[in-house]
Design a protein around this motif. Structure first.
Motif, PDB file in Angstrom:
ATOM      1  N   ASP A  78       0.856  -1.180   0.000  1.00 49.73           N
ATOM      2  CA  ASP A  78       0.000   0.000   0.000  1.00 49.73           C
ATOM      3  C   ASP A  78       0.898   1.237   0.000  1.00 49.73           C
ATOM      4  N   SER A  79       0.318   2.385  -0.347  1.00 49.79           N
ATOM      5  CA  SER A  79       1.050   3.649  -0.338  1.00 49.79           C
ATOM      6  C   SER A  79       0.414   4.614   0.656  1.00 49.79           C
ATOM      7  N   LEU A  80       1.144   5.652   0.998  1.00 52.34           N
ATOM      8  CA  LEU A  80       0.597   6.648   1.925  1.00 52.34           C
ATOM      9  C   LEU A  80      -0.640   7.302   1.344  1.00 52.34           C
ATOM     10  N   THR A  81      -0.616   7.558   0.035  1.00 53.34           N
ATOM     11  CA  THR A  81      -1.741   8.215  -0.631  1.00 53.34           C
ATOM     12  C   THR A  81      -2.068   7.463  -1.912  1.00 53.34           C
ATOM     13  N   ASP A  82      -3.164   7.862  -2.547  1.00 51.64           N
ATOM     14  CA  ASP A  82      -3.521   7.349  -3.862  1.00 51.64           C
ATOM     15  C   ASP A  82      -3.853   8.548  -4.736  1.00 51.64           C
ATOM     16  N   THR A  87      -9.182  12.576 -12.051  1.00 56.71           N
ATOM     17  CA  THR A  87      -9.005  13.989 -11.710  1.00 56.71           C
ATOM     18  C   THR A  87      -7.577  14.365 -11.364  1.00 56.71           C
ATOM     19  N   GLY A  88      -6.747  13.377 -11.042  1.00 53.63           N
ATOM     20  CA  GLY A  88      -5.389  13.653 -10.601  1.00 53.63           C
ATOM     21  C   GLY A  88      -5.293  14.025  -9.134  1.00 53.63           C
ATOM     22  N   LYS A  89      -6.434  14.076  -8.447  1.00 56.67           N
ATOM     23  CA  LYS A  89      -6.455  14.470  -7.037  1.00 56.67           C
ATOM     24  C   LYS A  89      -5.795  13.406  -6.163  1.00 56.67           C
ATOM     25  N   LEU A 175       4.073  14.961  -2.856  1.00 55.40           N
ATOM     26  CA  LEU A 175       2.801  14.373  -2.448  1.00 55.40           C
ATOM     27  C   LEU A 175       2.343  13.336  -3.470  1.00 55.40           C
ATOM     28  N   GLN A 176       2.446  13.672  -4.752  1.00 54.13           N
ATOM     29  CA  GLN A 176       2.070  12.703  -5.787  1.00 54.13           C
ATOM     30  C   GLN A 176       2.980  11.483  -5.740  1.00 54.13           C
ATOM     31  N   ALA A 177       4.242  11.688  -5.429  1.00 53.99           N
ATOM     32  CA  ALA A 177       5.185  10.574  -5.351  1.00 53.99           C
ATOM     33  C   ALA A 177       4.773   9.549  -4.306  1.00 53.99           C
ATOM     34  N   THR A 178       4.148  10.025  -3.216  1.00 54.45           N
ATOM     35  CA  THR A 178       3.742   9.093  -2.158  1.00 54.45           C
ATOM     36  C   THR A 178       2.594   8.192  -2.580  1.00 54.45           C
ATOM     37  N   SER A 179       2.004   8.441  -3.743  1.00 56.71           N
ATOM     38  CA  SER A 179       0.922   7.587  -4.239  1.00 56.71           C
ATOM     39  C   SER A 179       1.444   6.465  -5.130  1.00 56.71           C
ATOM     40  N   PHE A 525      -7.648   0.611 -12.723  1.00 55.58           N
ATOM     41  CA  PHE A 525      -6.354   1.133 -13.132  1.00 55.58           C
ATOM     42  C   PHE A 525      -6.020   2.358 -12.289  1.00 55.58           C
ATOM     43  N   ASP A 526      -4.763   2.497 -11.939  1.00 50.75           N
ATOM     44  CA  ASP A 526      -4.385   3.669 -11.160  1.00 50.75           C
ATOM     45  C   ASP A 526      -3.969   4.804 -12.088  1.00 50.75           C
ATOM     46  N   SER A 527      -3.549   5.919 -11.497  1.00 49.74           N
ATOM     47  CA  SER A 527      -3.254   7.112 -12.290  1.00 49.74           C
ATOM     48  C   SER A 527      -2.046   6.920 -13.200  1.00 49.74           C
ATOM     49  N   GLY A 528      -1.178   5.976 -12.862  1.00 52.77           N
ATOM     50  CA  GLY A 528      -0.031   5.691 -13.702  1.00 52.77           C
ATOM     51  C   GLY A 528      -0.315   4.619 -14.732  1.00 52.77           C
TER      52      GLY A 528
END
Length: 539
Positions: A78-82, A87-89, A175-179, A525-528
């Protein structure tokens, strides 16, 4: 990173360029939810068998850059965030909330209570600190993770469930990196293992699935994590995953993967080739595809090579490439030619299609001006030397070779001789580190424009040996600003500098298709553009 005593720039970030080439997916033609099938009551149980084209030789999420392997190992951590792919949020996952200082130098994460790893140990702020502190020691394969954490001043345990990460300079991308999977959180026991042991033996994560078996170049087997109850806020199902088991089989041949899906031997496949589209359409298979965010597929030039130090030669190569022909001939239906160094699905993308237009007359003129004259066989020479370049490539996508064979033909038409050199996927890191290459073929996936800094800043790894200058300034400034309008402007400037100076030659947006049996539902699917299988079920 343990109150890192000194700043360690990411030496390895560009290594991701060729290792994230396999597949990207997103819901397309099968419903917005990414489902491989339609309707019905979701039910637990069953095994999903997924055929992928390659194996990166490593099952540590923090060290893996190849999508074919990310598909499996992403399910372990798991990651700290998603990040919401629509939306990219950035949304909660292991961190229920966070605070960011006004200058974007300090990020404080408040962790969810009750999270455990599959070895029974608890998620604490100390575990997060242990993970981040260990990233610089991952070495050659810790490409993306080290890039995301470059410039860290300290990681501090505020209390058992609060961790603070402080950077020496503003770091808007963090912050995005933590996802991402690259900063997926592993147990302290795993963190203490050597990078080599983590690659070969796998890691203990808190994710919805657990690694059961890894047989290099053959398969990765995962089992459902009992008691899992802290999924991403984006997931629809609460608690444990539906599926009992996941099996990822390595099947290099695209035609064999397609045949296995048609016959029901497997439930999903990566890298559906253009030649197999027609056979799969209309049956019990759904095709899903999406252009991945980040740096597009292209020619990564070694700008220190004598031939490639000359901007005219680099610009001639770019002008001679017929991107539309390559996209239409080799890649799946709907694939777009590159219109910038970034894919159009990347935040702050700028359309530079006019700079990337096919212009063979311009290419020939540039080579003439650079002193390269056509010989009797059409290949140009200068001072008795032929204009010959070697493109190194790695077989982790079926489209790589045919795409490069077209590039070879197109460059020959303007007098450039191209030699294609295939290398094993596992040799990428050593090849790029040695600097012993003219050109490498690849892309880098990330849903944030800071991927440009990771790939092209001379203040980081600089494996492509770019000259220092205004590009560095723009890349550093976009990472430091918290002003979204200013960042967009700086990212646009960086894209123009890369494209117009032809430091890299963008060719095509990767849109590799996924084939999914219609009995498979809710493949997310995730944002990546990697897959998430917690909500997936078979019925």
């Amino acid at each position: 990173m343990t109150a890192l005593p000194v700043f360690r720039p990411s030496r390895w970030a560009p290594l991701a360029a060729l290792l994230t080439t396999s597949v990207l997916l997103t819901a397309c033609g099968s419903g917005d939810d990414g489902s491989g099938g339609g309707g019905g009551q979701a039910k637990s149980g069953g095994t999903l068998t997924f055929a992928v084209g390659s194996d990166a030789g490593c099952v540590d999420p923090q060290q893996v850059g190849s999508n074919d392997t990310i598909y499996s190992v992403r399910q372990i951590v798991d990651s700290l965030t998603d990040q919401d792919p629509k939306t990219g949020k950035i949304v909660p996952w292991l961190a229920k909330s966070w605070d960011i200082s006004a200058d974007a130098t300090t990020f404080t994460f408040h962790l969810r209570p009750g999270v455990t790893f599959s070895d029974g140990s608890k998620l604490t702020a100390q575990v997060v600190k242990d993970n981040f502190d260990a990233v610089p020691d991952l070495g050659a394969l810790g490409t993306l993770a080290e890039g995301y954490l470059s410039g860290v001043k300290s990681t501090t345990v505020v209390d058992p469930l609060t961790v603070k990460v402080t950077f020496k300079q503003p770091n808007a991308q963090f912050l995005q990196a933590t996802s991402t999977h690259s900063l997926g959180i592993e147990s302290s026991a795993s963190v203490k293992k050597s990078p080599q042991h983590k690659c070969s033996d796998g890691v203990v994560g808190s994710g919805p699935f657990v690694l059961k078996q890894y047989v290099q170049n053959q398969s990765v087997t995962l089992g459902r994590r009992t008691g899992y109850d802290w999924g991403s806020s984006l997931w629809s199902k609460k608690g444990e995953a539906y599926l009992d088991k996941l099996v990822f089989k390595v099947v290099p041949e695209a035609g064999v993967r397609a045949g296995s899906l048609q016959s029901g031997q497997v439930d999903a496949i990566s890298s559906v080739g253009k030649a197999n589209e027609a056979a799969l359409k209309g049956g019990q298979v759904t095709l899903q595809s999406r252009a991945n965010p980040g740096v597009v597929f292209g020619l990564g030039l070694n700008n220190s090579r004598p031939l490639l130090k000359d901007a005219k030669v680099r610009q001639a190569i770019s002008a001679a490439v017929d991107r539309k022909q390559i996209a239409d001939t080799v890649y799946p239906t709907g694939t777009q030619p590159a219109t910038s160094i970034l894919a159009h699905t990347t935040p702050d993308y700028t359309d530079l299609s006019s700079d990337l237009a096919l212009d063979t007359a311009k290419a020939k003129s540039l080579l003439d001006a650079a002193g390269w004259k056509a010989g009797s066989d059409g290949i140009r020479t200068k001072d008795g030397k032929r204009l010959t370049l070697t493109i190194s490539w790695f077989p982790n996508a079926a489209t790589n070779q045919p795409a490069l064979e077209l590039v070879q033909q197109q460059l020959k038409s303007v007098g450039i001789d191209v030699v294609l050199k295939q290398l094993p996927v596992t040799q990428f890191a050593t090849t790029i580190q040695s600097g012993d290459f003219d050109v490498v073929w690849g892309n880098t996936t990330r849903a944030d424009p800071d991927i440009l800094r990771s790939s092209f800043s001379t203040r980081l790894g600089n494996f492509y040996h770019l000259p220092s200058g205004s590009l560095d300034t723009a890349l550093s400034a976009q990472a430091a600003t918290t002003d979204t309008a200013k960042r967009k402007q700086l990212v646009a400037q960086a894209q123009k500098l890369i494209v117009q100076n032809a430091y890299n030659v963008p060719v095509v947006e990767l849109q590799t298709q996924l084939g999914v049996s219609k009995k498979v539902h809710d493949l997310a699917f995730d944002s990546g553009s990697r897959i998430q299988l917690h909500d997936t079920w078979i019925g």
